[in-house]
Design a protein around this motif. Structure first.
Motif, PDB file in Angstrom:
ATOM      1  N   GLN A  32       1.272  -6.065 -16.610  1.00 35.33           N
ATOM      2  CA  GLN A  32       2.070  -7.360 -15.981  1.00 35.33           C
ATOM      3  C   GLN A  32       2.901  -7.243 -14.658  1.00 35.33           C
ATOM      4  O   GLN A  32       3.660  -6.368 -14.708  1.00 35.33           O
ATOM      5  N   GLY A  33       2.382  -8.050 -13.924  1.00 32.83           N
ATOM      6  CA  GLY A  33       2.913  -8.311 -12.275  1.00 32.83           C
ATOM      7  C   GLY A  33       2.411  -7.097 -11.436  1.00 32.83           C
ATOM      8  O   GLY A  33       2.878  -7.238 -10.474  1.00 32.83           O
ATOM      9  N   VAL A  34       1.504  -6.256 -11.747  1.00 36.89           N
ATOM     10  CA  VAL A  34       1.090  -5.274 -10.666  1.00 36.89           C
ATOM     11  C   VAL A  34      -0.284  -5.681 -10.281  1.00 36.89           C
ATOM     12  O   VAL A  34      -1.336  -6.027 -10.905  1.00 36.89           O
ATOM     13  N   PRO A  35      -0.419  -5.973  -8.927  1.00 38.45           N
ATOM     14  CA  PRO A  35      -1.673  -6.548  -8.258  1.00 38.45           C
ATOM     15  C   PRO A  35      -2.569  -5.478  -8.282  1.00 38.45           C
ATOM     16  O   PRO A  35      -2.251  -4.500  -7.758  1.00 38.45           O
ATOM     17  N   PHE A  36      -3.712  -5.558  -8.588  1.00 37.60           N
ATOM     18  CA  PHE A  36      -5.085  -4.872  -8.438  1.00 37.60           C
ATOM     19  C   PHE A  36      -5.835  -5.331  -7.449  1.00 37.60           C
ATOM     20  O   PHE A  36      -6.278  -6.618  -7.488  1.00 37.60           O
ATOM     21  N   TYR A  37      -5.875  -4.618  -6.165  1.00 36.27           N
ATOM     22  CA  TYR A  37      -6.593  -5.213  -4.883  1.00 36.27           C
ATOM     23  C   TYR A  37      -7.906  -4.617  -4.874  1.00 36.27           C
ATOM     24  O   TYR A  37      -7.997  -3.414  -5.288  1.00 36.27           O
ATOM     25  N   MET A  38      -9.126  -5.318  -4.623  1.00 33.90           N
ATOM     26  CA  MET A  38     -10.423  -4.550  -4.610  1.00 33.90           C
ATOM     27  C   MET A  38     -10.819  -5.046  -3.388  1.00 33.90           C
ATOM     28  O   MET A  38     -10.811  -6.529  -2.930  1.00 33.90           O
ATOM     29  N   ARG A  39     -11.836  -4.437  -2.690  1.00 29.26           N
ATOM     30  CA  ARG A  39     -12.533  -4.762  -1.675  1.00 29.26           C
ATOM     31  C   ARG A  39     -13.713  -4.287  -1.621  1.00 29.26           C
ATOM     32  O   ARG A  39     -14.144  -2.855  -1.946  1.00 29.26           O
ATOM     33  N   THR A  40     -14.771  -4.733  -1.102  1.00 28.07           N
ATOM     34  CA  THR A  40     -16.124  -4.069  -1.070  1.00 28.07           C
ATOM     35  C   THR A  40     -16.817  -4.749   0.159  1.00 28.07           C
ATOM     36  O   THR A  40     -16.864  -5.920   0.355  1.00 28.07           O
TER      37      THR A  40
ATOM     38  N   ILE B 128       4.373   1.633 -10.994  1.00 27.62           N
ATOM     39  CA  ILE B 128       3.282   1.586 -10.201  1.00 27.62           C
ATOM     40  C   ILE B 128       3.518   0.174  -9.583  1.00 27.62           C
ATOM     41  O   ILE B 128       3.862  -0.854 -10.026  1.00 27.62           O
ATOM     42  N   GLU B 129       3.466   0.100  -7.951  1.00 29.53           N
ATOM     43  CA  GLU B 129       3.835  -1.013  -7.299  1.00 29.53           C
ATOM     44  C   GLU B 129       2.352  -2.043  -7.307  1.00 29.53           C
ATOM     45  O   GLU B 129       2.315  -3.215  -7.327  1.00 29.53           O
ATOM     46  N   SER B 130       1.467  -1.141  -6.713  1.00 30.45           N
ATOM     47  CA  SER B 130       0.018  -1.703  -6.730  1.00 30.45           C
ATOM     48  C   SER B 130      -1.145  -0.804  -6.869  1.00 30.45           C
ATOM     49  O   SER B 130      -1.038   0.462  -6.585  1.00 30.45           O
ATOM     50  N   VAL B 131      -2.216  -1.391  -7.256  1.00 35.22           N
ATOM     51  CA  VAL B 131      -3.322  -0.446  -6.985  1.00 35.22           C
ATOM     52  C   VAL B 131      -4.547  -1.015  -6.466  1.00 35.22           C
ATOM     53  O   VAL B 131      -4.816  -2.311  -6.146  1.00 35.22           O
ATOM     54  N   GLN B 132      -5.253  -0.196  -5.583  1.00 35.57           N
ATOM     55  CA  GLN B 132      -6.177  -0.556  -4.629  1.00 35.57           C
ATOM     56  C   GLN B 132      -7.660   0.062  -5.011  1.00 35.57           C
ATOM     57  O   GLN B 132      -7.515   1.342  -4.891  1.00 35.57           O
ATOM     58  N   ILE B 133      -8.970  -0.695  -5.099  1.00 35.72           N
ATOM     59  CA  ILE B 133     -10.153   0.006  -5.181  1.00 35.72           C
ATOM     60  C   ILE B 133     -10.812  -0.703  -4.053  1.00 35.72           C
ATOM     61  O   ILE B 133     -11.081  -1.761  -3.967  1.00 35.72           O
ATOM     62  N   THR B 134     -11.426   0.526  -3.123  1.00 33.21           N
ATOM     63  CA  THR B 134     -12.198  -0.018  -2.209  1.00 33.21           C
ATOM     64  C   THR B 134     -13.619   0.691  -2.370  1.00 33.21           C
ATOM     65  O   THR B 134     -13.621   1.991  -2.732  1.00 33.21           O
ATOM     66  N   VAL B 135     -14.622  -0.048  -2.108  1.00 32.39           N
ATOM     67  CA  VAL B 135     -15.912   0.429  -2.187  1.00 32.39           C
ATOM     68  C   VAL B 135     -16.572  -0.001  -0.884  1.00 32.39           C
ATOM     69  O   VAL B 135     -17.168  -0.957  -0.966  1.00 32.39           O
ATOM     70  N   ALA B 136     -16.560   0.788   0.251  1.00 33.61           N
ATOM     71  CA  ALA B 136     -17.012   0.325   1.640  1.00 33.61           C
ATOM     72  C   ALA B 136     -18.475   1.053   1.795  1.00 33.61           C
ATOM     73  O   ALA B 136     -18.611   2.203   1.684  1.00 33.61           O
TER      74      ALA B 136
END
Ligand code: NAD
Length: 493
Positions: A334-342, A211-219
């Protein structure tokens, strides 16, 4: 069906949450035959209602807010006779005595001391007096039978959350306390665990190896509406990241519990929160973006900026949008960015998790195909409720052209009328199952994660407050947060 007879007490029974969520949830559970055969609901509130008047008020609300609004009169009548309204002043001793009388009378009627579920649907400043009075009157002393549901917010920072937990623990045992986060009751959120731990094909890939990255969006598309006064003292970091988004993060990142059992699942979630790397004050600007909406347009209608909203301080520095990057310091992540935005007043209402896999390591198709894309797994939480896995195929034809396609599991197709989050959570609380509720350590860890950010944003040393037009996807800085690492937001941008 839950079997134990139960007295349900709703503090704040005339409030907004009771009207829109709690009564519709109890009613739907009742008509779907999930409620115990014997139960009563005592609604407490300061307004003056006759019994008939209150029941008529509930009926009106059910017509508007219940997912099932084609019920029969007979169904309504048999539900309504379970409801009692009690005029109640939280600060008055007599009120608690009257409540005690009603609870005891139902015990007598049922020939046993029945279970009790106390729902504190009142402002947080009342939790102290309600829990102390319940304790004093001995109304919730049976640890196996009596449960207390607490609504968010659980404090406004770590110190206040610790104080709140101490207060609750003075009056009740931890296993009696059900801290509700309605996101955890959503079908699609619960399904993350089934998807991960009931299949052999995904879990082996679920780590930094693939896994390169994970994104969580709650818009949210709505602005602060008529809650400007409340929101201006809260903001997106407290109101959304600290609870909903970090809870979703736990579901996505936790290790498998040995059994599907409440304390084991909650242990695994708490481990993830502990492993989330704390952001240093001098790095806040590198890892977080905060912003406020300005004038814009949503669904073709003009939308005024946050500072002009009723109840909001015209000089407010409260954020209505947050984007941030977290790392989890454990071997798996380790090393995987978890991006979040809301954010509020955004382009679209959309909650989703996107797991972005690494590029294929071999160069087989490196030449001549611009369309080669890494696999992507999207878990849409709301309003769409589905899971989508994108993968590459050969486009039918004579040459070797690649084409991304999707495999989709759609909730609406197989269960168009699935239960609401509050229904799931209420039935669990009635059953004494606290798996989907937050334990005190989870709440405190989550506050700890955002503590330095809260502090820095208050001082305003490192982080500017950006702006974004209402109806957009947030400020450009939120895109730069990802593009610095060669990533981009993968849901709509
Ligand atoms: P509300 O202001 O609409 O209702 C408050 C209720 O408290 C009313 O029934 C009122 O009669 C009662 N109350 C106030 N003072 C009282 C007193 N002295 N004695 C007796 N009763 C008194 O609030 P709400 O929106 O229903 O929210 C209730 C809780 O749920 C809050 O903790 C809130 O943060 C939380 N919550 C609400 C929502 C929502 O959608 N409304 C969502 C998430 C969490």
């Amino acid at each position: 069906r839950t079997t134990a007879p139960t007295s349900i007490v709703v503090f704040g029974g005339t409030g907004d949450l009771a009207k829109r969520k709690l009564f519709p949830a109890f009613f739907n559970l009742f008509i779907d035959e999930w409620m115990p055969v014997r139960f009563q609901i005592i609604a407490l509130g300061r307004k003056q209602y006759s019994q008939e008047g209150f029941r008529a008020y509930v009926l009106e609300n059910l017509k508007e807010f219940s997912r099932n609004n084609k019920f029969t009169e007979e169904q309504w009548l048999s539900f309504s006779e379970k409801i009692t309204f009690l005029n109640f002043d939280i600060t008055g001793e007599n009120s608690f005595q009257n409540l005690n009388d009603k609870l005891t009378a139902f015990d007598v009627e049922c020939n046993s001391r029945v279970n009790r579920l106390f729902y504190l649907s009142v402002a947080p400043n009342f939790i102290d007096s309600v829990s102390t009075s319940l304790k004093k009157a001995g109304m919730a002393d049976e640890v196996e039978k009596d449960r207390i549901i607490i609504e968010k917010p659980f404090g406004y920072d770590k110190a206040s959350a610790v104080a709140l937990n101490e207060l609750l623990n003075q009056n009740f045992k931890e296993e009696q306390i059900y801290r509700i986060d309605h996101y955890l009751g959503k079908e699609t959120v619960q399904n993350i665990l089934a998807f991960r731990f009931a299949n052999t094909v995904f879990e082996p890939l679920w780590s930094n190896r693939h896994i390169e990255s994970v994104q969580i969006t709650v818009a949210e598309q709505v602005g602060v509406e008529d809650r400007g006064g409340y929101y201006d003292h809260s903001g997106a970091l407290r109101d959304m990241i600290q609870n909903h988004l970090l809870q979703i993060l736990c579901m996505v990142a936790m290790d498998a519990p040995v059994e599907f059992e409440s304390s084991l699942i909650r242990d695994k979630k708490a481990e993830i929160l502990k492993a989330v790397r704390r952001i240093k004050p001098e790095d806040i600007n590198h890892y977080t973006v905060r912003a406020q909406y300005t004038d814009g347009e949503i669904k073709g209608n003009p939308k005024q900026g946050y500072k002009q909203e009723p109840g909001v301080d015209p000089n407010s520095s409260t954020e209505t949008f947050v984007a941030m990057k977290f790392y989890i310091d454990n071997p798996r992540w380790q090393g995987v960015p978890f991006y979040m935005r809301t954010g509020k007043s955004m382009a679209q209402k959309k909650s989703c998790v996107i797991v972005n896999f690494k590029e294929v390591p071999n160069k087989t198709f490196a030449n001549g195909t611009d369309s080669l894309r890494p696999n992507q797994l999207t878990i849409n939480i709301q309003p769409e409720m589905d899971i989508r896995l994108s993968f590459m195929t050969k486009k039918p034809g004579l040459d070797m052209t690649l084409n991304p396609v999707e495999m989709v599991f759609d909730y609406f197709e197989c269960a168009p009328d699935s239960p609401e989050a509050y229904e799931t959570l209420l039935i669990d609380a009635l059953d004494g199952d606290s798996t989907l509720f937050m334990r005190s350590d989870q709440v405190e860890e989550a506050w700890d994660i955002i503590a330095t950010i809260q502090e820095e944003w208050k001082n305003g040393t490192y982080s500017p407050i950006y702006t974004y037009a209402a109806g957009s996807w947030g400020p450009e800085a939120a895109n730069e947060l990802l593009s610095r690492q060669g990533h981009r937001w993968l849901s709509a941008t």
